[in-house]
Write a protein that holds these residues in place. Structure first.
Motif, PDB file in Angstrom:
ATOM      1  N   ILE A 103       0.820  -1.209   0.000  1.00  0.00           N
ATOM      2  CA  ILE A 103       0.000   0.000   0.000  1.00  0.00           C
ATOM      3  C   ILE A 103       0.860   1.269   0.000  1.00  0.00           C
ATOM      4  CG2 ILE A 103      -0.248   0.196   2.497  1.00  0.00           C
ATOM      5  CD1 ILE A 103      -3.260   0.836   1.972  1.00  0.00           C
ATOM      6  N   TYR A 104       2.150   1.093   0.247  1.00  0.00           N
ATOM      7  CA  TYR A 104       3.090   2.217   0.173  1.00  0.00           C
ATOM      8  C   TYR A 104       3.513   2.523  -1.268  1.00  0.00           C
ATOM      9  CZ  TYR A 104       6.442  -1.619  -0.230  1.00  0.00           C
ATOM     10  OH  TYR A 104       7.106  -2.749  -0.631  1.00  0.00           O
ATOM     11  N   PHE A 134      -0.768   4.012  -5.007  1.00  0.00           N
ATOM     12  CA  PHE A 134      -1.666   4.579  -4.001  1.00  0.00           C
ATOM     13  C   PHE A 134      -1.341   6.033  -3.663  1.00  0.00           C
ATOM     14  CE2 PHE A 134      -2.024   0.016  -3.311  1.00  0.00           C
ATOM     15  CZ  PHE A 134      -3.387  -0.145  -3.134  1.00  0.00           C
ATOM     16  N   ASP A 135      -0.422   6.629  -4.382  1.00  0.00           N
ATOM     17  CA  ASP A 135      -0.005   7.990  -4.034  1.00  0.00           C
ATOM     18  C   ASP A 135      -1.153   8.994  -4.069  1.00  0.00           C
ATOM     19  OD1 ASP A 135       2.556   7.139  -3.598  1.00  0.00           O
ATOM     20  OD2 ASP A 135       3.419   8.054  -5.410  1.00  0.00           O
ATOM     21  N   ARG A 189      -3.917   7.368  -0.927  1.00  0.00           N
ATOM     22  CA  ARG A 189      -3.494   6.428   0.115  1.00  0.00           C
ATOM     23  C   ARG A 189      -4.301   6.595   1.407  1.00  0.00           C
ATOM     24  NH1 ARG A 189       1.346   7.156  -0.409  1.00  0.00           N
ATOM     25  NH2 ARG A 189       1.778   5.349  -1.733  1.00  0.00           N
ATOM     26  N   GLU A 231      -6.678  -3.809  -3.170  1.00  0.00           N
ATOM     27  CA  GLU A 231      -6.560  -3.035  -1.940  1.00  0.00           C
ATOM     28  C   GLU A 231      -6.589  -3.964  -0.739  1.00  0.00           C
ATOM     29  OE1 GLU A 231      -9.243   0.165  -1.314  1.00  0.00           O
ATOM     30  OE2 GLU A 231      -8.873   1.105  -3.276  1.00  0.00           O
TER      31      GLU A 231
END
Length: 256
Positions: A10-11, A15-16, A19, A220
């Motif tokens: 998720i980093y 996801f920017d 997030r 996700e």
């Protein structure tokens, strides 16, 4: 119900843009803890920054991903070793392993990097997160000589046979079960039906391998309950039992 996603990227840059919203969807879905496997130097700081933002939710690992192994892999391994000796709390070494799907150019180097990191994990008494793609037999063969009470971990995104599952479990590994379990033509349900729940972990591998009905879209961590529901259906148990046991499995393996 509370769940743990034992494999979340998720980093990553996917996801920017949203997030915070993705993390909020996790919490709303009951996915309250996420293991963050390392990839390489290009994304490592983003992983650590996210872990530092909420240490009660995000649990980082350290490792060199097999598809990142190239001519300079020894320098990349030194960076991992430095991280392991930094004093930072890390919960696993991974993701590490063998990937012969994309490119076999650095196959020997992949094995060298894998074995080096497995040995570090044993010395540090950390579990390993094992990436296997088109190489499960070779990976099992590489691990068998190292199998002892200090070797433990998870076969990430497991999609092998029942025999291979049993071999992994006999060496002290759990099986990471993700979105592939929901795919229509997957053979994984028949294998998972015959594996005790105390040997299974839930994972997404987000942003990859989204479960049905999201297949083909960005995955996700909030989709963990979809996988849990399918696992409950296959094993003929309740989703509450899946949540309870897989959470306990992850807590024990990763020392949460």
């Amino acid at each position: 119900m509370r769940f743990i996603d034992t494999h979340s990227h998720i980093y990553s840059e996917e996801f920017d843009a949203d997030r915070t919203d993705a993390v909020n969807r996790c919490t709303a879905a009951g996915v309250t803890r996420l293991i963050l496997p390392d990839i390489d130097a290009t994304s490592r700081q983003a992983m650590l920054n996210l872990a530092d933002s909420n240490p009660a939710m995000f649990f980082p690992a350290a490792g060199l991903h097999p598809t990142s192994v190239g001519a300079q892999y020894k320098a990349d391994l030194q960076a991992v070793e430095k991280m392991l000796g930094s004093g930072r709390k890390l919960y696993a070494i991974g993701e590490i392993g063998i990937d012969l799907y994309w490119d076999k150019t650095f196959e020997r180097e992949q094995f060298d990097a894998f074995i080096a990191q497995v040995k570090w994990a044993k010395e540090l008494r950390l579990p390993i997160i094992v990436h296997i793609r088109n190489a499960i037999e070779k990976t099992i063969a590489a691990l068998e000589p190292l199998a002892d009470s200090n070797l433990r971990g998870v076969f990430h995104c497991f999609s092998g046979t029942l025999q291979q599952a049993q071999q992994a479990i006999s060496m002290g590994f759990m099986l990471g079960i993700g979105g592939v379990l929901t795919f229509k033509k997957s053979s994984l349900p028949e294998v998972v039906r015959q594996i005790n729940l105390d040997k299974l972990l839930l994972e997404t591998d987000c942003p990859y391998l989204a479960p049905v009905p999201h297949r083909g879209k960005r995955n996700e961590s909030s989709y963990i309950p979809i996988i849990a529901r399918k696992l409950a259906e296959i094993q003929g148990i309740t989703i509450e039992e899946v949540a309870r046991q897989t959470t306990r499995n992850a807590e024990v393996l990763f020392g949460l």
